[in-house]
Design a protein around this motif. Structure first.
Motif, PDB file in Angstrom:
ATOM      1  N   HIS A 332      35.183  28.237   7.984  1.00 36.28           N
ATOM      2  CA  HIS A 332      35.212  29.223   6.908  1.00 36.28           C
ATOM      3  C   HIS A 332      36.464  30.093   7.046  1.00 36.28           C
ATOM      4  N   GLU A 343      31.477  39.720   4.164  1.00 29.36           N
ATOM      5  CA  GLU A 343      30.986  38.356   3.983  1.00 29.36           C
ATOM      6  C   GLU A 343      31.281  37.495   5.203  1.00 29.36           C
ATOM      7  N   ALA A 344      32.453  37.686   5.797  1.00 35.58           N
ATOM      8  CA  ALA A 344      32.845  36.883   6.955  1.00 35.58           C
ATOM      9  C   ALA A 344      31.910  37.123   8.134  1.00 35.58           C
ATOM     10  N   GLU A 346      28.841  38.293   7.989  1.00 34.69           N
ATOM     11  CA  GLU A 346      27.525  37.766   7.633  1.00 34.69           C
ATOM     12  C   GLU A 346      27.495  36.248   7.832  1.00 34.69           C
ATOM     13  N   THR A 347      28.576  35.586   7.455  1.00 33.47           N
ATOM     14  CA  THR A 347      28.659  34.130   7.614  1.00 33.47           C
ATOM     15  C   THR A 347      28.629  33.740   9.080  1.00 33.47           C
ATOM     16  N   SER A 348      29.407  34.439   9.892  1.00 37.86           N
ATOM     17  CA  SER A 348      29.462  34.124  11.315  1.00 37.86           C
ATOM     18  C   SER A 348      28.124  34.396  11.993  1.00 37.86           C
ATOM     19  N   GLY A 350      25.218  34.366  10.604  1.00 35.95           N
ATOM     20  CA  GLY A 350      24.145  33.564  10.032  1.00 35.95           C
ATOM     21  C   GLY A 350      23.985  32.200  10.635  1.00 35.95           C
ATOM     22  N   ALA A 354      28.356  27.288  10.082  1.00 37.88           N
ATOM     23  CA  ALA A 354      29.539  28.041  10.499  1.00 37.88           C
ATOM     24  C   ALA A 354      29.819  27.815  11.979  1.00 37.88           C
ATOM     25  N   VAL A 357      34.863  31.229  12.092  1.00 35.57           N
ATOM     26  CA  VAL A 357      35.225  31.946  10.882  1.00 35.57           C
ATOM     27  C   VAL A 357      36.574  32.621  11.121  1.00 35.57           C
TER      28      VAL A 357
END
Length: 361
Positions: A332, A343-344, A346-348, A350, A354, A357
């Protein structure tokens, strides 16, 4: 330390950084740069990766004994472009692309004098309280900790020299060679770079173990000779050890525990051959319950691994030569805006698909 870059920036320009202000609260705010010292460089950050420790600090405001007591700039996996050099810097010039080693040791203590500077008790490390990190437009750093990148190594790859350095240091500590069969417990970012590093060091057979089938698929794509999906249940260790031995098809000479949990360490200690080594890379728990006595009776050595020392030149050469390809680890990418920062992370945090990131500044 990364308390900055240069104070006399272009008039009207304001250096911005991602500040951790509280639990799950990251804000892009001004970050004042200190004067440039004679042996320092000002670096424009271009690629910064998110590490698990960054996520942990954002969610808990602490990691082990390190506590965030005041607002702090986060981040430590980074690469950028030299914008200005101090008066005594001879080997770097503006425009050079560099990967940054994030820790500044004292070079006065006994450990530093012995060359084990990664264990320096006075280490100043990017994004480790109370020191600011590198997720900023600009930072200042000692020139000797900035390593020039070859033309065929990207800035993103340069940023990944930091996690790769953990793996290279681990392989050195474990004396990995073409005669060493390797087990890697964990297929997260550190487990995957350990797989890549062990292969580059010549390990003939490598097996990855994890609870997540998706991550094991990535490990297989990256070259693992075998993968074993396991449970989180301690009672399953005996049958899982048997499965690992069958998949390895040979004795396990060195195991890397890249999670640092009671179950992963117990498995590693149980499956490693008599006279072998278990390297503890991941530091998941401060305390673990593990079968040390049976391991000691088989003279299995337990080796600690903490960060790295003198690894950046080798990491860069491994990337330049193509012996290691870290690009598939970047799943990502985000820019440097308030929305994308949130967002980054949250992505990492989650998990899911992923792995790494990356911010492109």
């Amino acid at each position: 330390m990364s308390k900055g870059g240069k104070s006399d920036q272009e008039e009207g320009e304001e250096n911005m950084a991602a500040w951790l202000l509280g639990l799950n609260t990251l804000k892009i705010q001004p970050f004042k740069l200190p004067p440039l010292g004679p042996h320092d460089v000002r670096v424009g950050m271009k690629a910064v990766g998110i590490c698990g420790s960054d996520v942990h600090f954002s969610k808990a405001l602490r990691l082990a004994d390190y506590v965030v007591k005041e607002p702090m700039v986060i981040g430590h996996e980074c690469a950028g472009i030299i914008e200005e050099t101090g008066s005594e810097v001879k080997d770097l010039v503006p425009g050079d692309r560099v990967a940054l080693e994030p820790g500044i040791s004292c070079w006065r203590c006994d450990l530093c004098k012995e060359g084990r500077y990664n264990l320096c008790p006075d280490m100043k490390f990017f994004g480790l309280p109370p020191f600011h990190g590198s997720l900023a437009r600009q930072i200042v750093h000692p020139a000797y900790l900035c390593f020039k990148l070859p033309d065929n190594v990207s800035l993103e790859e340069g940023a990944l020299c930091e996690p790769l350095s953990v793996a290279v240091h681990a392989c050195r500590r474990g004396n990995i060679s073409p005669e060493t069969n390797v087990l890697v417990m964990g297929a997260g970012p550190i487990g995957l770079v350990t797989l890549l590093a062990a292969r580059a060091f010549g390990a003939p057979r490598i097996v990855n173990v994890d609870v997540d089938g998706n991550r094991l698929s990535v490990a297989k794509e990256l070259g693992a000779d075998g993968v074993v999906q396991v449970s989180t249940n301690m009672q399953d260790i005996p049958k899982e050890v048997e499965t690992i031995c069958n998949v390895m098809g040979a004795k396990v000479d060195v195991s890397f525990d890249c999670a640092g949990l009671s179950k992963t360490m117990s498995t590693a200690l149980s499956v490693t051959r008599a006279g072998g080594k278990v390297c503890l890379v991941g530091l998941g728990h401060n305390e673990m319950t593990v079968p040390l006595t049976p391991a000691a009776a088989r003279e299995v050595d337990v080796i600690g691994v903490f960060r790295y020392k003198n690894t950046w030149p080798l990491c860069i050469e491994l990337l330049r030569s193509g012996k290691i390809d870290v690009k598939p680890l970047i799943t990502h990418r985000f820019g440097f805006s308030q929305k994308e920062i949130e967002e980054a992370f949250e992505t990492s945090a989650g998990g899911g698909n992923a792995i790494k990131v990356m911010f492109n500044l």
